[in-house]
Motif scaffolding. Structure first.
Motif, PDB file in Angstrom:
ATOM      1  N   LEU A   1       5.496  28.154  36.507  1.00  0.00           N
ATOM      2  CA  LEU A   1       5.154  29.271  35.625  1.00  0.00           C
ATOM      3  C   LEU A   1       3.649  29.337  35.372  1.00  0.00           C
ATOM      4  CD1 LEU A   1       8.115  28.959  33.091  1.00  0.00           C
ATOM      5  CD2 LEU A   1       7.820  30.698  34.861  1.00  0.00           C
ATOM      6  N   THR A   2       2.980  28.193  35.444  1.00  0.00           N
ATOM      7  CA  THR A   2       1.519  28.186  35.318  1.00  0.00           C
ATOM      8  C   THR A   2       0.871  28.755  36.578  1.00  0.00           C
ATOM      9  OG1 THR A   2       1.603  26.240  33.883  1.00  0.00           O
ATOM     10  CG2 THR A   2      -0.509  26.739  34.913  1.00  0.00           C
TER      11      THR A   2
ATOM     12  N   ASP B   1       0.156  35.055  36.045  1.00  0.00           N
ATOM     13  CA  ASP B   1      -0.195  36.480  36.051  1.00  0.00           C
ATOM     14  C   ASP B   1       0.826  37.336  36.785  1.00  0.00           C
ATOM     15  OD1 ASP B   1      -2.534  35.865  34.669  1.00  0.00           O
ATOM     16  OD2 ASP B   1      -3.649  35.492  36.524  1.00  0.00           O
ATOM     17  N   LYS B   2       1.821  36.689  37.406  1.00  0.00           N
ATOM     18  CA  LYS B   2       2.824  37.427  38.175  1.00  0.00           C
ATOM     19  C   LYS B   2       4.231  37.128  37.672  1.00  0.00           C
ATOM     20  CE  LYS B   2      -0.112  37.173  42.307  1.00  0.00           C
ATOM     21  NZ  LYS B   2      -0.212  36.712  43.715  1.00  0.00           N
ATOM     22  N   ILE B   3       4.334  36.685  36.428  1.00  0.00           N
ATOM     23  CA  ILE B   3       5.607  36.243  35.881  1.00  0.00           C
ATOM     24  C   ILE B   3       6.671  37.336  35.900  1.00  0.00           C
ATOM     25  CG2 ILE B   3       4.917  36.794  33.518  1.00  0.00           C
ATOM     26  CD1 ILE B   3       7.212  33.921  34.646  1.00  0.00           C
ATOM     27  N   ASN B   4       6.252  38.600  35.833  1.00  0.00           N
ATOM     28  CA  ASN B   4       7.214  39.707  35.783  1.00  0.00           C
ATOM     29  C   ASN B   4       7.555  40.261  37.161  1.00  0.00           C
ATOM     30  OD1 ASN B   4       7.477  39.890  32.838  1.00  0.00           O
ATOM     31  ND2 ASN B   4       5.336  40.514  32.889  1.00  0.00           N
TER      32      ASN B   4
ATOM     33  N   ILE C   1      10.772  30.420  30.141  1.00  0.00           N
ATOM     34  CA  ILE C   1      10.347  31.640  30.819  1.00  0.00           C
ATOM     35  C   ILE C   1       9.971  32.726  29.805  1.00  0.00           C
ATOM     36  CG2 ILE C   1      12.577  32.824  31.076  1.00  0.00           C
ATOM     37  CD1 ILE C   1      11.769  33.342  33.998  1.00  0.00           C
ATOM     38  N   PHE C   2      10.600  32.685  28.638  1.00  0.00           N
ATOM     39  CA  PHE C   2      10.211  33.596  27.562  1.00  0.00           C
ATOM     40  C   PHE C   2       8.823  33.228  27.034  1.00  0.00           C
ATOM     41  CE2 PHE C   2       9.931  34.324  22.951  1.00  0.00           C
ATOM     42  CZ  PHE C   2      10.045  35.709  22.923  1.00  0.00           C
ATOM     43  N   ALA C   3       8.589  31.931  26.833  1.00  0.00           N
ATOM     44  CA  ALA C   3       7.288  31.471  26.342  1.00  0.00           C
ATOM     45  C   ALA C   3       6.177  31.729  27.353  1.00  0.00           C
ATOM     46  CB  ALA C   3       7.353  29.978  26.010  1.00  0.00           C
ATOM     47  N   ALA C   4       6.537  31.806  28.643  1.00  0.00           N
ATOM     48  CA  ALA C   4       5.547  32.048  29.689  1.00  0.00           C
ATOM     49  C   ALA C   4       5.042  33.485  29.695  1.00  0.00           C
ATOM     50  CB  ALA C   4       6.123  31.687  31.051  1.00  0.00           C
ATOM     51  N   GLY C   5       5.704  34.348  28.929  1.00  0.00           N
ATOM     52  CA  GLY C   5       5.219  35.723  28.818  1.00  0.00           C
ATOM     53  C   GLY C   5       6.065  36.759  29.531  1.00  0.00           C
ATOM     54  N   LEU C   6       7.348  36.481  29.708  1.00  0.00           N
ATOM     55  CA  LEU C   6       8.231  37.449  30.357  1.00  0.00           C
ATOM     56  C   LEU C   6       8.270  38.747  29.555  1.00  0.00           C
ATOM     57  CD1 LEU C   6      10.216  37.736  32.768  1.00  0.00           C
ATOM     58  CD2 LEU C   6      12.043  37.062  31.190  1.00  0.00           C
TER      59      LEU C   6
ATOM     60  N   TYR D   1       9.304  42.188  27.746  1.00  0.00           N
ATOM     61  CA  TYR D   1      10.497  42.646  27.020  1.00  0.00           C
ATOM     62  C   TYR D   1      11.271  43.683  27.815  1.00  0.00           C
ATOM     63  CZ  TYR D   1       9.171  40.196  22.760  1.00  0.00           C
ATOM     64  OH  TYR D   1       8.877  39.219  21.834  1.00  0.00           O
ATOM     65  N   LYS D   2      10.601  44.341  28.764  1.00  0.00           N
ATOM     66  CA  LYS D   2      11.286  45.308  29.626  1.00  0.00           C
ATOM     67  C   LYS D   2      12.313  44.616  30.518  1.00  0.00           C
ATOM     68  CE  LYS D   2       7.403  48.563  29.808  1.00  0.00           C
ATOM     69  NZ  LYS D   2       6.420  49.256  30.682  1.00  0.00           N
ATOM     70  N   ILE D   3      12.105  43.328  30.750  1.00  0.00           N
ATOM     71  CA  ILE D   3      13.064  42.538  31.530  1.00  0.00           C
ATOM     72  C   ILE D   3      14.049  41.832  30.600  1.00  0.00           C
ATOM     73  CG2 ILE D   3      13.310  40.612  33.155  1.00  0.00           C
ATOM     74  CD1 ILE D   3      10.529  41.285  34.212  1.00  0.00           C
ATOM     75  N   ILE D   4      13.546  41.363  29.462  1.00  0.00           N
ATOM     76  CA  ILE D   4      14.390  40.613  28.528  1.00  0.00           C
ATOM     77  C   ILE D   4      15.505  41.485  27.942  1.00  0.00           C
ATOM     78  CG2 ILE D   4      14.426  39.394  26.313  1.00  0.00           C
ATOM     79  CD1 ILE D   4      11.578  38.465  26.915  1.00  0.00           C
ATOM     80  N   LEU D   5      15.155  42.692  27.510  1.00  0.00           N
ATOM     81  CA  LEU D   5      16.142  43.568  26.859  1.00  0.00           C
ATOM     82  C   LEU D   5      17.326  43.910  27.761  1.00  0.00           C
ATOM     83  CD1 LEU D   5      13.868  45.951  24.740  1.00  0.00           C
ATOM     84  CD2 LEU D   5      15.332  44.094  23.936  1.00  0.00           C
ATOM     85  N   PRO D   6      17.102  44.340  29.026  1.00  0.00           N
ATOM     86  CA  PRO D   6      18.268  44.592  29.889  1.00  0.00           C
ATOM     87  C   PRO D   6      19.138  43.356  30.097  1.00  0.00           C
ATOM     88  CG  PRO D   6      16.289  45.577  30.827  1.00  0.00           C
ATOM     89  CD  PRO D   6      15.836  44.727  29.687  1.00  0.00           C
ATOM     90  N   ILE D   7      18.490  42.173  30.203  1.00  0.00           N
ATOM     91  CA  ILE D   7      19.259  40.937  30.366  1.00  0.00           C
ATOM     92  C   ILE D   7      20.138  40.684  29.150  1.00  0.00           C
ATOM     93  CG2 ILE D   7      19.078  38.418  30.555  1.00  0.00           C
ATOM     94  CD1 ILE D   7      16.570  38.829  32.235  1.00  0.00           C
ATOM     95  N   LEU D   8      19.567  40.892  27.953  1.00  0.00           N
ATOM     96  CA  LEU D   8      20.345  40.702  26.721  1.00  0.00           C
ATOM     97  C   LEU D   8      21.462  41.735  26.609  1.00  0.00           C
ATOM     98  CD1 LEU D   8      17.507  39.931  24.126  1.00  0.00           C
ATOM     99  CD2 LEU D   8      19.083  38.317  25.202  1.00  0.00           C
TER     100      LEU D   8
END
Length: 290
Positions: free
Chosen positions: A38-39, A43-46, A85-90, A92-99
């Motif tokens: 993740l480090t 800059d490409k986490i998403n 992966i959340f702390a790495a800066g994922l 919310y556009k990806i997090i919300l659909p997953i939730l």
């Protein structure tokens, strides 16, 4: 292929007469590997290929651990993966659909198990544990809920200050009536011996460790150090919550050790390594200030 079998599970290796559980060490390795990846791709986490890469690299050891069978450690790893992966800066556009998709799936799975439908990714025994937890009246033989029922009774028997101080060690019955009380159900021993106050002290001390890990993560000297401290904090937090939740019958029965309290060399070694990593991150911060 070469592991030691116990209670229909093959989770241990025997080296020089010492039985060791590799999955405990794998939690630490996965935290370090995830932090490094993740480090590298910060800059490409998403990006899809980055998410696919870290997901696959986490899924492979998780699946191998699951086939042992060791559902509890697999869930710990998945929880740590999600938090890191959340702390790495994922985004919310990806997090919300997953939730939106994931939460209904989880409740749908629980509903299917409660209704008696088969779930392919869980063994029959695991499904029965969940089904009995949701519908205790189905456990007519009192076999699947035996540990948890007795655990809650001995915890309640400890009352405010416990039997150890009021009646002596001979009055403690948890080691007799609660199987595996020395590890997965160690909190039942704490509750009976030291009562409500003793249980609160254990929770308070473990909470200090978790909050200290989070504090070190917030002030870490670099991104990778922050992620490692977050991973360790999430691992401890999940294990404490689930272990105590199972011992008090608030969660379905699953075997997760209580960090620094449960008996077990593998768990103690992995916990000490995790704390060593966090202390090292804290020392790096102090050296940079100096």
């Amino acid at each position: 292929l070469v592991g030691v079998s116990l209670n229909n599970s093959r989770r241990w290796l025997k080296i020089a007469g010492i039985t060791f559980q590799p999955s405990e060490l794998s939690k630490i390795i996965i935290i370090i590997v995830l932090a490094k990846l993740l480090t590298m791709f910060r800059d490409k986490i998403n990006k899809f290929y980055v998410l696919a890469l870290v997901t696959v690299l986490t899924a492979v050891p998780t699946y191998l651990i699951l086939t042992q069978t060791n559902l509890s450690t697999s869930i710990v790893i998945m929880f740590v993966f999600a938090i890191m992966i959340f702390a790495a800066g994922l985004s919310y556009k990806i997090i919300l659909p997953i939730l939106i998709i994931g939460i209904p799936l989880i409740f749908g799975t629980l509903w299917c198990i409660g209704q008696g439908y088969d779930v392919f990714f869980l063994t029959t025994y695991q499904q029965n544990r969940i089904a009995i937890f949701l519908n205790p009246e189905l456990d007519t033989s009192n076999q699947l809920m035996y540990q948890q029922d007795n655990s809650t009774q001995v915890i309640g028997a400890g009352r405010l200050i416990g039997k150890l101080l009021t009646e002596g060690k001979d009055a403690i019955q948890s080691d007799t009536y609660v199987p595996i009380s020395e590890s997965d159900f160690i909190f039942s021993v704490v509750g009976e011996a030291f009562g409500f106050i003793g249980g609160c002290i254990i929770i308070f001390l473990l909470s200090i460790i978790i909050f200290k890990c989070i504090s070190i993560a917030r002030h870490a000297p670099d991104f990778m150090g922050m992620l490692i401290a977050v991973g360790v904090a999430s691992m401890f937090m999940f294990q404490v919550f689930v272990n105590i939740g199972v011992a008090t019958a608030l969660l379905p029965n699953t075997g997760i050790p209580l960090p620094f309290v449960s008996y077990g060399l593998s768990s103690m070694i992995s916990s000490m390594i995790a704390i060593g990593l966090v202390i090292n991150i804290s020392l790096q911060r102090k050296n940079k200030r100096g």
